[in-house]
Scaffold this motif. Structure first.
Motif, PDB file in Angstrom:
ATOM      1  N   ALA A   1     -13.244  50.606  20.841  1.00 43.35           N
ATOM      2  CA  ALA A   1     -13.920  49.317  20.768  1.00 43.35           C
ATOM      3  C   ALA A   1     -12.918  48.191  20.510  1.00 43.35           C
ATOM      4  O   ALA A   1     -13.029  47.102  21.086  1.00 43.35           O
ATOM      5  N   ALA A   2     -11.947  48.449  19.652  1.00 38.92           N
ATOM      6  CA  ALA A   2     -10.922  47.432  19.361  1.00 38.92           C
ATOM      7  C   ALA A   2     -10.115  47.107  20.607  1.00 38.92           C
ATOM      8  O   ALA A   2      -9.818  45.933  20.883  1.00 38.92           O
ATOM      9  N   ASN A   3      -9.763  48.128  21.373  1.00 40.28           N
ATOM     10  CA  ASN A   3      -9.015  47.907  22.607  1.00 40.28           C
ATOM     11  C   ASN A   3      -9.822  47.096  23.607  1.00 40.28           C
ATOM     12  O   ASN A   3      -9.295  46.167  24.229  1.00 40.28           O
ATOM     13  N   LEU A   4     -11.078  47.419  23.762  1.00 37.35           N
ATOM     14  CA  LEU A   4     -11.920  46.690  24.707  1.00 37.35           C
ATOM     15  C   LEU A   4     -12.129  45.250  24.254  1.00 37.35           C
ATOM     16  O   LEU A   4     -12.167  44.327  25.080  1.00 37.35           O
ATOM     17  N   GLN A   5     -12.245  45.045  22.927  1.00 37.84           N
ATOM     18  CA  GLN A   5     -12.420  43.690  22.414  1.00 37.84           C
ATOM     19  C   GLN A   5     -11.184  42.837  22.670  1.00 37.84           C
ATOM     20  O   GLN A   5     -11.287  41.702  23.146  1.00 37.84           O
ATOM     21  N   ILE A   6     -10.016  43.378  22.370  1.00 32.79           N
ATOM     22  CA  ILE A   6      -8.769  42.634  22.582  1.00 32.79           C
ATOM     23  C   ILE A   6      -8.561  42.350  24.067  1.00 32.79           C
ATOM     24  O   ILE A   6      -8.205  41.236  24.464  1.00 32.79           O
ATOM     25  N   ALA A   7      -8.789  43.374  24.887  1.00 33.16           N
ATOM     26  CA  ALA A   7      -8.636  43.195  26.332  1.00 33.16           C
ATOM     27  C   ALA A   7      -9.595  42.137  26.860  1.00 33.16           C
ATOM     28  O   ALA A   7      -9.236  41.317  27.710  1.00 33.16           O
ATOM     29  N   SER A   8     -10.811  42.119  26.325  1.00 33.29           N
ATOM     30  CA  SER A   8     -11.809  41.152  26.781  1.00 33.29           C
ATOM     31  C   SER A   8     -11.439  39.735  26.369  1.00 33.29           C
ATOM     32  O   SER A   8     -11.652  38.778  27.130  1.00 33.29           O
ATOM     33  N   ILE A   9     -10.866  39.570  25.176  1.00 32.93           N
ATOM     34  CA  ILE A   9     -10.438  38.236  24.741  1.00 32.93           C
ATOM     35  C   ILE A   9      -9.393  37.686  25.705  1.00 32.93           C
ATOM     36  O   ILE A   9      -9.457  36.530  26.131  1.00 32.93           O
TER      37      ILE A   9
ATOM     38  N   CYS B   1       0.546  48.823  13.223  1.00 34.98           N
ATOM     39  CA  CYS B   1       1.096  49.974  13.940  1.00 34.98           C
ATOM     40  C   CYS B   1       2.251  49.529  14.844  1.00 34.98           C
ATOM     41  O   CYS B   1       2.590  48.349  14.928  1.00 34.98           O
ATOM     42  N   ARG B   2       2.804  50.497  15.552  1.00 36.17           N
ATOM     43  CA  ARG B   2       3.893  50.202  16.485  1.00 36.17           C
ATOM     44  C   ARG B   2       3.409  49.309  17.618  1.00 36.17           C
ATOM     45  O   ARG B   2       4.090  48.358  18.017  1.00 36.17           O
ATOM     46  N   TYR B   3       2.209  49.643  18.124  1.00 32.62           N
ATOM     47  CA  TYR B   3       1.625  48.838  19.186  1.00 32.62           C
ATOM     48  C   TYR B   3       0.309  48.241  18.692  1.00 32.62           C
ATOM     49  O   TYR B   3       0.035  48.262  17.489  1.00 32.62           O
ATOM     50  N   ALA B   4      -0.499  47.712  19.560  1.00 34.07           N
ATOM     51  CA  ALA B   4      -1.653  46.913  19.137  1.00 34.07           C
ATOM     52  C   ALA B   4      -2.610  47.665  18.219  1.00 34.07           C
ATOM     53  O   ALA B   4      -3.037  47.143  17.186  1.00 34.07           O
ATOM     54  N   THR B   5      -2.963  48.897  18.588  1.00 32.80           N
ATOM     55  CA  THR B   5      -3.954  49.641  17.794  1.00 32.80           C
ATOM     56  C   THR B   5      -3.471  51.019  17.380  1.00 32.80           C
ATOM     57  O   THR B   5      -4.252  51.824  16.883  1.00 32.80           O
ATOM     58  N   GLY B   6      -2.211  51.318  17.592  1.00 36.60           N
ATOM     59  CA  GLY B   6      -1.692  52.641  17.235  1.00 36.60           C
ATOM     60  C   GLY B   6      -0.254  52.803  17.674  1.00 36.60           C
ATOM     61  O   GLY B   6       0.431  51.829  18.004  1.00 36.60           O
ATOM     62  N   ASP B   7       0.181  54.040  17.694  1.00 35.63           N
ATOM     63  CA  ASP B   7       1.568  54.339  18.060  1.00 35.63           C
ATOM     64  C   ASP B   7       1.729  54.672  19.542  1.00 35.63           C
ATOM     65  O   ASP B   7       2.813  55.084  19.972  1.00 35.63           O
ATOM     66  N   GLU B   8       0.668  54.532  20.305  1.00 33.73           N
ATOM     67  CA  GLU B   8       0.713  54.727  21.748  1.00 33.73           C
ATOM     68  C   GLU B   8       0.238  53.451  22.441  1.00 33.73           C
ATOM     69  O   GLU B   8      -0.641  52.747  21.954  1.00 33.73           O
ATOM     70  N   ILE B   9       0.833  53.188  23.604  1.00 34.34           N
ATOM     71  CA  ILE B   9       0.411  52.033  24.400  1.00 34.34           C
ATOM     72  C   ILE B   9      -1.001  52.259  24.926  1.00 34.34           C
ATOM     73  O   ILE B   9      -1.295  53.308  25.520  1.00 34.34           O
ATOM     74  N   CYS B  10      -1.884  51.294  24.698  1.00 34.90           N
ATOM     75  CA  CYS B  10      -3.266  51.405  25.162  1.00 34.90           C
ATOM     76  C   CYS B  10      -3.667  50.154  25.941  1.00 34.90           C
ATOM     77  O   CYS B  10      -2.835  49.295  26.231  1.00 34.90           O
ATOM     78  N   MET B  11      -4.948  50.047  26.252  1.00 32.56           N
ATOM     79  CA  MET B  11      -5.410  48.954  27.099  1.00 32.56           C
ATOM     80  C   MET B  11      -5.177  47.587  26.464  1.00 32.56           C
ATOM     81  O   MET B  11      -4.868  46.612  27.168  1.00 32.56           O
ATOM     82  N   ALA B  12      -5.313  47.502  25.147  1.00 30.93           N
ATOM     83  CA  ALA B  12      -5.039  46.231  24.480  1.00 30.93           C
ATOM     84  C   ALA B  12      -3.622  45.763  24.772  1.00 30.93           C
ATOM     85  O   ALA B  12      -3.385  44.591  25.066  1.00 30.93           O
ATOM     86  N   ASP B  13      -2.673  46.690  24.718  1.00 30.08           N
ATOM     87  CA  ASP B  13      -1.276  46.351  24.981  1.00 30.08           C
ATOM     88  C   ASP B  13      -1.058  45.938  26.428  1.00 30.08           C
ATOM     89  O   ASP B  13      -0.298  45.002  26.715  1.00 30.08           O
TER      90      ASP B  13
END
Length: 225
Positions: free
Chosen positions: A105-113, A163-175
């Protein structure tokens, strides 16, 4: 990634075709995602400055005349957010969305912003219109006002994830969405990022990633440098 072609046809030696413009941050998101997932694709340049997005051939791909457009076999997908979700479903390698519901949900929210509240306000067509109506100085003020408003909101969200990246230690959709947006702010619009330490830290982390470097505007076949 294969070289670009000026013909807007769906025929290709590779399965995935990306219609892109080198300076489009929306296209950059998709290029970044394709690279992260290790997917080969053919790059087809659409020069927005020359109006190629209004050609009848491209209109058949996207009646809104926006890039990016991705074709995968006989499937045509426009809008970067829709493309990212499609790639996530069709090509699960290097997942862009975490399995955890809260992180997803956090990734989708950041991506949507980024996708809905930031990038549309500095599209080329919008900035050209503002520049023609009120001048270049007002255009820059417009960008700074809306960019910083979005960045303030993103900073508050990101503080929940030290974290290292937006929501964790792996690159995700937010990044994938944040990386081009921050780069555009810094390099194209000269936004002072000292107010945004979380975003600045992320940008430093993104810049060393091979997938980010390969997807950057200056590395694209249609780049003008």
């Amino acid at each position: 990634m294969d070289t670009n072609s000026e013909e807007f046809s769906s025929s290709s030696s590779t399965k995935i075709v990306l219609y892109s413009f080198w300076q489009s941050s929306c296209s950059w998101r998709v290029r970044f995602a394709l690279n992260l997932k290790g997917l080969d694709y053919e790059y087809k340049a659409v020069d927005l400055t020359k109006g190629e997005q209004f050609s009848p051939e491209f209109e058949r791909l996207n009646p809104l005349h926006f890039v990016p457009v991705l074709t995968d076999g006989d499937l045509i997908v426009s809008d970067s957010f829709a493309i990212l979700l499609y790639l996530e479903e069709k090509y699960p390698q290097h997942p862009l969305l975490p399995a955890d519901a809260k992180l997803k949900a956090a990734n989708l929210q950041i991506a949507s912003i980024v996708n809905s509240s930031l990038q549309p306000l500095h599209m080329l067509s919008v900035l050209n219109y503002i520049g023609e109506k009120v001048g270049l100085e007002e255009r820059q003020l417009w960008v700074e006002q809306h960019m910083k408003k979005g960045f303030v909101a993103l900073e508050k969200l990101l503080k929940k994830f030290p974290c290292r990246y937006a929501t964790g230690d792996e690159i995700c959709m937010a990044d994938v969405c944040l990386a081009p947006q921050i780069s555009v702010a810094v390099k194209r619009f000269n936004i002072d990022m000292s107010e945004f330490p979380m975003l600045s830290k992320l940008y430093e982390a993104y810049q060393i990633l091979p997938a980010f470097q390969a997807s950057s505007p200056q590395r694209q076949p249609d780049a003008i440098v």
